[in-house]
Design a protein around this motif. Structure first.
Motif, PDB file in Angstrom:
ATOM      1  N   GLY A  62       0.824  -1.203   0.000  1.00  0.00           N
ATOM      2  CA  GLY A  62       0.000   0.000   0.000  1.00  0.00           C
ATOM      3  C   GLY A  62       0.856   1.249   0.000  1.00  0.00           C
ATOM      4  O   GLY A  62       1.753   1.419  -0.827  1.00  0.00           O
ATOM      5  N   GLU A  63       0.592   2.122   0.966  1.00  0.00           N
ATOM      6  CA  GLU A  63       1.314   3.382   1.044  1.00  0.00           C
ATOM      7  C   GLU A  63       2.460   3.338   2.046  1.00  0.00           C
ATOM      8  O   GLU A  63       3.041   4.376   2.352  1.00  0.00           O
ATOM      9  N   THR A  64       2.757   2.180   2.566  1.00  0.00           N
ATOM     10  CA  THR A  64       3.830   2.067   3.563  1.00  0.00           C
ATOM     11  C   THR A  64       5.168   1.807   2.882  1.00  0.00           C
ATOM     12  O   THR A  64       5.231   1.272   1.775  1.00  0.00           O
ATOM     13  N   TYR A  65       6.236   2.195   3.585  1.00  0.00           N
ATOM     14  CA  TYR A  65       7.581   1.899   3.107  1.00  0.00           C
ATOM     15  C   TYR A  65       7.994   0.506   3.599  1.00  0.00           C
ATOM     16  O   TYR A  65       7.417  -0.028   4.544  1.00  0.00           O
ATOM     17  N   LYS A  66       8.991  -0.055   2.948  1.00  0.00           N
ATOM     18  CA  LYS A  66       9.507  -1.355   3.386  1.00  0.00           C
ATOM     19  C   LYS A  66      10.563  -1.130   4.454  1.00  0.00           C
ATOM     20  O   LYS A  66      11.611  -0.546   4.199  1.00  0.00           O
ATOM     21  N   GLY A  67      10.265  -1.564   5.673  1.00  0.00           N
ATOM     22  CA  GLY A  67      11.113  -1.273   6.809  1.00  0.00           C
ATOM     23  C   GLY A  67      12.156  -2.329   7.100  1.00  0.00           C
ATOM     24  O   GLY A  67      12.250  -3.376   6.442  1.00  0.00           O
ATOM     25  N   LEU A  68      12.933  -2.036   8.130  1.00  0.00           N
ATOM     26  CA  LEU A  68      14.053  -2.882   8.530  1.00  0.00           C
ATOM     27  C   LEU A  68      13.652  -4.333   8.738  1.00  0.00           C
ATOM     28  O   LEU A  68      14.318  -5.248   8.247  1.00  0.00           O
ATOM     29  N   PHE A  69      12.554  -4.569   9.454  1.00  0.00           N
ATOM     30  CA  PHE A  69      12.182  -5.931   9.823  1.00  0.00           C
ATOM     31  C   PHE A  69      11.477  -6.682   8.697  1.00  0.00           C
ATOM     32  O   PHE A  69      11.030  -7.819   8.911  1.00  0.00           O
ATOM     33  N   HIS A  70      11.394  -6.073   7.521  1.00  0.00           N
ATOM     34  CA  HIS A  70      10.880  -6.755   6.337  1.00  0.00           C
ATOM     35  C   HIS A  70      11.917  -6.763   5.209  1.00  0.00           C
ATOM     36  O   HIS A  70      11.586  -7.211   4.104  1.00  0.00           O
ATOM     37  N   GLU A  71      13.106  -6.278   5.486  1.00  0.00           N
ATOM     38  CA  GLU A  71      14.190  -6.292   4.491  1.00  0.00           C
ATOM     39  C   GLU A  71      14.982  -7.591   4.649  1.00  0.00           C
ATOM     40  O   GLU A  71      15.842  -7.722   5.519  1.00  0.00           O
ATOM     41  N   ASP A  72      14.685  -8.574   3.797  1.00  0.00           N
ATOM     42  CA  ASP A  72      15.316  -9.891   3.937  1.00  0.00           C
ATOM     43  C   ASP A  72      16.833  -9.817   3.821  1.00  0.00           C
ATOM     44  O   ASP A  72      17.561 -10.494   4.556  1.00  0.00           O
ATOM     45  N   GLY A  73      17.324  -8.978   2.904  1.00  0.00           N
ATOM     46  CA  GLY A  73      18.772  -8.881   2.709  1.00  0.00           C
ATOM     47  C   GLY A  73      19.473  -8.352   3.951  1.00  0.00           C
ATOM     48  O   GLY A  73      20.519  -8.871   4.360  1.00  0.00           O
ATOM     49  N   ILE A  74      18.892  -7.335   4.568  1.00  0.00           N
ATOM     50  CA  ILE A  74      19.493  -6.758   5.769  1.00  0.00           C
ATOM     51  C   ILE A  74      19.391  -7.726   6.939  1.00  0.00           C
ATOM     52  O   ILE A  74      20.344  -7.891   7.719  1.00  0.00           O
ATOM     53  N   LEU A  75      18.245  -8.393   7.081  1.00  0.00           N
ATOM     54  CA  LEU A  75      18.082  -9.351   8.171  1.00  0.00           C
ATOM     55  C   LEU A  75      19.061 -10.521   8.026  1.00  0.00           C
ATOM     56  O   LEU A  75      19.629 -10.992   9.021  1.00  0.00           O
ATOM     57  N   GLU A  76      19.271 -10.974   6.800  1.00  0.00           N
ATOM     58  CA  GLU A  76      20.255 -12.047   6.580  1.00  0.00           C
ATOM     59  C   GLU A  76      21.655 -11.566   6.930  1.00  0.00           C
ATOM     60  O   GLU A  76      22.446 -12.313   7.527  1.00  0.00           O
ATOM     61  N   SER A  77      21.976 -10.340   6.567  1.00  0.00           N
ATOM     62  CA  SER A  77      23.303  -9.817   6.880  1.00  0.00           C
ATOM     63  C   SER A  77      23.489  -9.634   8.383  1.00  0.00           C
ATOM     64  O   SER A  77      24.594  -9.828   8.902  1.00  0.00           O
ATOM     65  N   ILE A  78      22.412  -9.280   9.089  1.00  0.00           N
ATOM     66  CA  ILE A  78      22.498  -9.203  10.553  1.00  0.00           C
ATOM     67  C   ILE A  78      22.787 -10.584  11.131  1.00  0.00           C
ATOM     68  O   ILE A  78      23.603 -10.742  12.047  1.00  0.00           O
TER      69      ILE A  78
END
Length: 287
Positions: A62-78
Motif C-alpha cells: 500500500g502506502e507504507t515503506y519497506k522497513g528494517l524488519f521486512h528487508e530480507d537482505g538486511i536481516l540475513e546480513s544481521i
C-alpha cells in the motif's frame, strides 16, 4: 582543569563551553541519523515530512515503506554478523585467557618479543591486515592446488577468513583486558587450595577463573561489538555471505534511504545496552 585550583569565571565559562561543544560534536551525527529514521520520506534529509515507523516495521504494501524488519537482505546480513561476532568472541575469550596466563605466569625465552608481536595487529591498519591475510591464504590455496590438485575452498574469501581476520587483532584486546585482571590476583589463594589437596587445574578452575569471570565477560562484550561493527578488515575477506557493515556499504553506494538510518539506530541501541552491561560488570569487578 584541576578542581582544587581556583579559576576565574571567564575560564570556567570557556571551559564549560568547550566541553559542551565537544559533546555536541560527538552526539550531533548520531542524533541526526536517529531522527531521520522516523522521517516520512524516501530520502534521509530535510525537509521533515512527518513522523513514521514504516522504516522499522513497514511491509512495503500500500502506502507504507519497506522497513528494517521486512528487508530480507538486511536481516540475513544481521544474522551473518551475529554468527561471525559470536565465533570471534568465543575464540578471543578462550585464546585471550590462555595468553593472559602465558604472559603473566610463565617465563620463557623471547617472551618480550612475543608480547610485542601480539600487540602488532593493533597498530597495523585494518585494510592492510585484511589484504595480508587474503594474499597469504590465496597463496597457500593456489600452491596446494598446483602441487596436489586440491581446491581448499575454505582458504578463499568467505566467513572463515572473516572470522580469522577479525580474530587476529581483537584477540589482542581481549588478552590485555584479561591480563589486567589476572595481574591483580593473589596467587597464595591457589597455593592454599593445592595445600588442601586440590590439583593445579582444579585450583585454577574453582578459584582463578571465577575471579577472572568479570574480565572475561567484559572482553567478550568488547570483542562482540568490535567484530559486529568491523568494516576495513571484513571488506577484504568477505565472500558471498556479507555481514551487515558490507551490506550497508553496498546499499549506500546505490543510494541511501531512511532504512539505513533505522538500522543504525537499532545498532546504537544494542551497542548502548551491551556497553551498560560492561559498565555494570566493571563495577562488580571493583567491588
Amino acid at each position: 582543569m584541576i578542581p582544587t585550583i581556583p579559576q576565574s569565571r571567564a575560564f570556567k565559562t570557556i571551559y564549560a563551553g568547550y566541553v559542551t561543544l565537544f559533546f555536541i560534536y560527538l552526539a550531533a551525527p548520531l542524533v541526526v541519523v536517529s531522527v531521520f529514521a522516523f522521517n516520512d520520506s524516501l530520502f534521509p534529509s530535510l525537509p521533515w515530512n512527518g513522523f513514521t515507523l514504516d522504516w522499522f516495521i513497514g511491509d512495503g504494501q500500500g502506502e507504507t515503506y519497506k522497513g528494517l524488519f521486512h528487508e530480507d537482505g538486511i536481516l540475513e546480513s544481521i544474522g551473518v554478523s551475529l554468527f561471525v561476532a559470536l565465533m570471534v568472541t568465543i575464540l578471543c575469550v578462550f585464546v585471550g585467557t590462555c595468553n593472559a596466563f602465558l604472559f603473566e605466569r610463565e617465563n620463557f625465552p623471547f617472551k618480550n618479543a612475543l608480547y610485542v608481536l601480539m600487540l602488532l595487529p593493533l597498530v597495523v591498519p585494518g585494510i592492510i591486515l585484511g589484504i595480508s591475510i587474503l594474499v597469504f591464504s590465496n597463496t597457500v590455496a593456489n600452491g596446494v592446488e598446483d602441487l596436489l590438485g586440491w581446491d581448499l575452498e575454505f582458504l578463499r574469501p568467505g566467513l572463515l577468513l572473516v572470522v580469522l581476520g577479525q580474530f587476529s587483532f581483537i584477540t589482542t584486546i581481549a588478552t590485555l583486558v584479561i591480563s589486567a585482571r589476572l595481574r591483580k590476583f593473589d596467587r597464595t589463594l591457589e597455593e592454599a587450595a593445592m595445600n588442601l589437596g586440590a590439583s593445579k587445574w582444579r585450583a585454577v578452575r574453582t578459584i582463578t577463573l571465577p575471579y577472572l569471570r568479570p574480565a572475561m565477560i567484559g572482553a567478550g562484550l568488547i570483542a562482540f561489538l568490535m567484530s559486529f561493527e568491523n568494516f576495513n578488515t571484513t571488506l577484504m575477506l568477505v565472500g558471498s555471505d556479507s555481514p551487515l557493515t558490507i551490506t550497508m556499504f553496498d546499499r549506500l553506494r546505490e543510494g541511501s534511504t531512511p532504512v539505513l538510518n533505522a538500522v543504525s539506530l537499532f545498532l546504537m541501541l544494542v551497542s548502548c545496552g551491551l556497553a551498560l552491561i560492561n559498565i555494570m560488570l566493571q563495577r562488580e569487578k571493583h567491588d
